[in-house]
Scaffold this active site. Structure first.
Site, PDB file in Angstrom:
ATOM      1  N   TYR A   1       0.007  -6.079   4.836  1.00  0.00           N
ATOM      2  CA  TYR A   1       0.561  -5.566   3.577  1.00  0.00           C
ATOM      3  C   TYR A   1       2.040  -5.947   3.435  1.00  0.00           C
ATOM      4  CZ  TYR A   1      -3.505  -2.362   3.789  1.00  0.00           C
ATOM      5  OH  TYR A   1      -4.752  -1.821   3.897  1.00  0.00           O
TER       6      TYR A   1
ATOM      7  N   HIS B   1      -7.709  -5.075  11.966  1.00  0.00           N
ATOM      8  CA  HIS B   1      -7.951  -5.125  10.519  1.00  0.00           C
ATOM      9  C   HIS B   1      -9.325  -5.707  10.153  1.00  0.00           C
ATOM     10  CE1 HIS B   1      -5.363  -5.105   6.639  1.00  0.00           C
ATOM     11  NE2 HIS B   1      -6.612  -4.811   6.361  1.00  0.00           N
TER      12      HIS B   1
END
Ligand SMILES: Cc1cc2nc3c(=O)[nH]c(=O)nc-3n(C[C@H](O)[C@H](O)[C@H](O)COP(=O)(O)O)c2cc1C
Length: 383
Positions: A266, A327
């Site tokens: 992010y 992730h």
């Protein structure tokens, strides 16, 4: 639902599939070794005189993790018995609606099954009479029955609906006829389109596993297998950057949100860390009051996990991270997870988890790691 091993967020997902994913994950034991699929609640029962229906029944049982039961005649059918239009045994039985050829053996635990797939060959447009014997041998009230059959060329016709009166308390689904040599994937397509009831085992497993996991819906938190408590609701920070990110996280914390989710991908861990530190200062919160999750990414990060994990800790600058996730699956995911386990030992990470891991990936991954993930964070759009 899964495309190229990635979750297709636009695909429809049935409640049963969500329950099944939860079941598989939540019911894995604490050693991380996955337990066998639920099974046991679905029975595939079939009669096959010349082995055409048999492989289809075997495929169905395999696809469904169901038990398989062959309806075996006490008096086996000879070739002469099966020669049709000869007024042989099979012809005579089909002409006599009251014929009930005896079955060798019995399903002892029929009460355990909620769903029965019933396979048979078409004999003169109908199910063989031995199927009637089978249906009349048990109390099938409340069970869901799904007939399937093979034939030389006939369709299923009335062969499935003619059986309904023999188990009138059952919930009969429409049957399906298959040609001989039907493939496993064709069976899979058919089965995946059926509206089957959720097996009680799945519902029970989800209920008991979630209660074991320590959900508290009053405090809206869950006690994880690591012993730490995690808020159920939180703010995801994907696509938030700079001042917008800092303000959003601080507003959320000021409004009572206590879980903030970020990731190296992010690109905002520094802003998240800054917002948490400022909110602690301004709102009088302790570090322990706020649960921060971050994630490391496949590729170079998982290839050099110690370095990547330390970089996350440095960017967040919060002393420790409450939870770190991998992730996505990656060829170095086990190595990366093992590196995270070392950071758990030195207190820099409190709980471990996975993101975008589904049943297949979990089954491969879990046996390879000593610490069972406390969380599997997957994207789900149930509605
Ligand atoms: C007594 C008898 C009657 C049959 N009647 C039909 C029929 O009406 N229509 C059809 O297409 N096939 C008919 N068949 C062929 C079977 O339905 C077909 O070969 C089936 O796939 C056999 O399955 P199995 O090998 O699992 O027993 C009949 C076979 C027998 C033995």
């Amino acid at each position: 639902m899964l495309e190229n091993n990635r979750f297709d967020s636009k695909a429809n997902i049935k409640r049963g599939e969500v329950a099944s994913m939860l079941y598989h994950y939540l019911s894995s034991n604490t050693s991380g070794q996955p337990e066998p699929a639920a099974g046991g609640k679905i029975l595939v029962a079939y009669f096959s005189a010349t082995n055409t229906t048999r492989p289809l029944a075997e495929y169905a049982a395999d696809i469904l993790s169901a038990d398989l039961y062959e309806i075996v005649p006490e008096d086996p059918y000879t070739d002469a018995d099966l020669a049709y239009y000869t007024n042989g045994r099979a012809d005579r039985e089909q002409n006599d609606a009251s014929a009930r050829p005896a079955i060798s053996g019995i399903v002892e635990n029929m009460a355990d099954y909620d769903v029965i797939f019933l396979g048979y060959p078409i004999w003169h447009g109908q199910a063989p009479r031995i199927i009637s014997t089978f249906l009349e041998s048990y109390d099938l009230t409340g069970k869901t029955i799904i007939p399937f059959c093979t034939s030389h060329s006939s369709g299923i016709g009335s062969s499935d609906t003619s059986l309904h009166s023999l188990a009138s308390g059952a919930n009969w689904l429409a049957g399906r006829r298959f040609a001989g040599g039907t493939t496993r994937s064709a069976m899979e397509d058919w089965i995946s389109g059926l509206d089957l009831p959720e097996p009680e085992a799945v519902v029970d497993a989800v209920t008991s596993a979630t209660s074991k996991a320590g959900f508290n819906f009053e405090t809206k938190s869950v006690t994880l297998n690591s012993g730490y408590e995690m808020p159920i609701n939180g703010l995801g920070t994907y696509s938030l950057h700079g001042e917008t990110c800092v303000n959003a996280v601080k507003s959320a914390l000021a409004s009572g949100v206590r879980l903030i989710d970020t990731a190296t991908a992010y690109g905002n861990e520094e802003e998240v860390g800054q917002a948490v530190r400022e909110a602690m200062e301004e709102l009088g919160l302790q570090r322990e009051d706020i649960f921060v999750i971050t994630k490391i990414y496949p590729g170079s990060e998982m290839a050099n996990p110690e370095q990547s994990i330390q970089a996350c800790l440095d960017r967040l600058d919060l002393g420790y991270v409450d939870m770190m996730l991998l992730h996505h699956p990656d060829r170095n995911d086990v190595k990366a997870y093992q590196a995270m386990e070392k950071f758990v030992e030195n207190g820099k990470i409190r709980s471990l988890g996975l993101s975008n891991w589904y049943v297949k990936e979990l089954e491969e991954f879990l046996p390879q790691v000593p610490i069972t993930p406390a969380l599997v964070q997957n994207e789900i759009h149930p509605l």
